[in-house]
Enzyme design. Structure first.
Site, short mmCIF file in Angstrom:
data_model
loop_
_atom_site.label_atom_id
_atom_site.label_comp_id
_atom_site.label_asym_id
_atom_site.label_seq_id
_atom_site.Cartn_x
_atom_site.Cartn_y
_atom_site.Cartn_z
N GLU A 294 35.32 81.27 10.53
CA GLU A 294 34.41 81.15 9.39
C GLU A 294 33.99 82.56 8.95
OE1 GLU A 294 30.14 78.87 8.64
OE2 GLU A 294 30.48 79.93 10.53
N LYS A 353 32.85 73.19 3.65
CA LYS A 353 31.92 72.73 4.68
C LYS A 353 30.95 71.71 4.10
CE LYS A 353 28.79 74.77 8.16
NZ LYS A 353 28.21 76.06 8.62
N CYS A 405 31.87 75.47 12.27
CA CYS A 405 30.70 76.00 12.98
C CYS A 405 29.65 74.93 13.26
CB CYS A 405 30.12 77.17 12.17
SG CYS A 405 28.98 78.23 13.13
#
Length: 534
Positions: A294, A353, A405
């Protein structure tokens, strides 16, 4: 001569003096509070980077002891202290770069939810088979914490502390809710066994049914975990893929990790080119694809030609598609995006995301916080927007699921990559803003649990470490250090079968919430009947 005594008036009568409790008695009153807080600390110690997973059992045994038979006010206070003891040290990393304010505020709110669980546990502690109801209540509390406030914060789920424990195979049975429930049930039942043994010594009597239920509460989770071991396998079902994980490192720690323009991107491109040289020298096999973390591109490669050029050259050097993490702006909106970059075609697939982090990637209550202190809003100048589709890249026939994440903490965000066909999972992350805290190890443990939960290889590319390759049985086969440039290359198994946890999804959690509700309803009803009878 007779002498009569004068009458004694009310003011002359001796009144009993209120005795003040001694110092020892006052200290004894503090014992439950101290035990509640210390048992919370004990639970924290059971979490990574330590491998003391078994300490969760005495932690919940002690928590059960301090709550059993308490009134709701005392239970709320003791539950809050337990929450503080657990969450204050566990989440200290949230204040590494921004100071103690956000850390303390987060813990204060999360501990309230733990306090409510404490009230429920105290209420059901008077019921038969109370460890069952109490463990279900803890799971219900975790379900709430995973959803509210601001989309939830599942960090600290009991399951995430069990990556090295004997209970881990239960993740494949019913996911993190069942794994956590089993641990908590075993802990509460352990206390009940000890309590009944002590009662037996004191009274020479004990209820056989109560003893049997308590013993089952300890034995069933352990036996269930052993029975679930066949669900845990690292056997390849759809062949293998050779995967490379790149950790390029960052030029500086903290919130300014990307302050130097294009430095993070250059670091990851450079490490990829180093890997290409090792491949050319025959030191490592050529990967089928390469996974970057990321935020590995600190500038938008769609908006800046130099960023696209650097990425192109890195992909061409390694001769394989590269999954690049970048911050991308489209139509005035920001997205935390993974971009599949082909060495010939350039960008071909993207994933945005979906579970963005409150106060990190978007700012709830922005106008209110700005009115209180304008500096608070400068930390997140523009909110990130959420993606809407599951992330599964088809890379040369290998389907790679993506949970970026923070998303790894959320059951649904990982599961739906598998239900959409992922044969392995990648968790690209950026932990550079959290210094050398325990955060990266806590997150790595989550990925190990996810590997077993869905029986998939999980790769964890992180900008600054710890990056890792995790087998479907939860074993870490390769890992990097922190704040070093490194790469990992390995042939990993691809799998397509679904575990019971994958197939059942949210159903085990719903069942445990219903059990918790049933226990609370029974306890409330019993209390009302007792008052009427009295």
């Amino acid at each position: 001569m007779t002498v009569s005594a004068p009458p004694v008036g009310p003011s002359d009568q001796l009144e009993p003096q209120a005795t003040r409790p001694s110092g020892a008695a006052r200290l004894l009153r503090l014992v439950p509070a101290a035990v509640a807080a210390l048992s919370g600390v004990l639970l924290y110690v059971s979490f990574p980077p330590r491998t003391l997973w078994w300490l969760a059992l005495p932690a919940f045994a002690l928590f059960g002891w301090v709550l059993r038979g308490r009134g709701w006010k005392a239970a709320a206070g003791l539950g809050y202290l337990f929450g503080l003891g657990f969450l204050l040290p566990l989440l200290v990393w949230t204040g590494v770069e921004v100071g103690p304010g956000p850390w303390l505020a987060l813990v204060a709110v999360e501990a309230v939810l733990v306090a409510l669980v404490g009230v429920g546990v105290a209420a059901v502690s008077r019921l038969p088979a109370w460890p069952l109801w109490a463990a279900a209540l803890w799971t219900a509390g975790e379900a709430v914490r995973a959803r509210v406030p601001f989309g939830g914060f599942p960090w600290g789920k009991i399951a995430f502390g069990q990556a090295d424990g004997v209970f881990l195979p239960l993740a494949a049975v019913g996911g993190t809710p069942v794994l956590g429930f089993a641990v908590v049930l075993c802990g509460f039942a352990l206390y009940e066994v000890v309590r009944l043994v002590l009662d037996r010594r004191r009274t020479r009597e004990v209820s056989r049914s109560a003893a049997a239920i308590a013993l089952l509460g300890v034995a069933v989770p352990v036996l269930g975990a052993l029975a679930a071991r066949p669900l845990v396998s690292d056997r390849a079902e759809d062949g293998t893929a050779t995967v490379a994980v790149i950790q390029g490192n960052v030029p500086r720690l903290g919130l300014e990790f990307n302050a130097q323009r294009r430095a993070v991107l250059d670091y990851h491109a450079r490490e990829t080119e180093r890997l290409a040289a090792r491949v050319a020298a025959g030191e490592v096999p050529r990967p089928d694809f390469v996974l970057w973390p990321e935020n590995s591109s600190d500038i938008d490669p769609f908006a800046y030609a130099d960023a696209a050029d650097v990425t192109d050259k890195a992909a061409e050097a390694i001769g394989a598609p590269v999954s690049v993490g970048g911050v991308v702006e489209r139509e005035g909106k920001l997205y935390n995006e993974q971009i599949l970059w082909d060495p010939v075609k350039g960008p071909t697939q993207t994933y945005d995301k979906r579970q963005v982090q409150p106060f990190g990637e978007y700012l709830p209550l922005r106008s209110l916080l700005g009115a209180i202190n304008k500096n608070w809003t400068t930390m997140v100048r523009q909110d990130f927007s959420r993606g809407s589709k599951p992330g599964v890249f088809d890379i040369g026939g290998t389907r790679v699921g993506l949970a970026t994440c923070y998303e790894a903490a959320f059951d649904w965000a990982v599961r739906d990559t598998v239900t959409h066909g992922a044969q392995m999972i990648s968790v690209p992350s950026n932990n550079a803003t959290f210094d050398r805290s325990e955060m990266t190890y806590q997150q790595l443990a989550m990925s190990r649990v996810r590997a077993v939960e869905h029986s998939r290889t999980v790769t964890v590319p992180v900008t600054s470490g710890v990056s890792a390759i995790i087998m479907p049985d939860g074993r870490i086969t390769q890992r990097t250090g922190m704040f070093v440039a490194d790469s990992l290359v390995q042939k990993v198994p691809l799998r397509s079968s679904e575990t019971p946890a994958t197939r059942l999804g949210i159903l085990p959690e719903m069942a445990l919430v219903l059990i918790a509700a049933g226990g609370v309803g029974w306890a409330v009803g019993a209390g009302l009947r007792g008052r009427r009878a009295g």
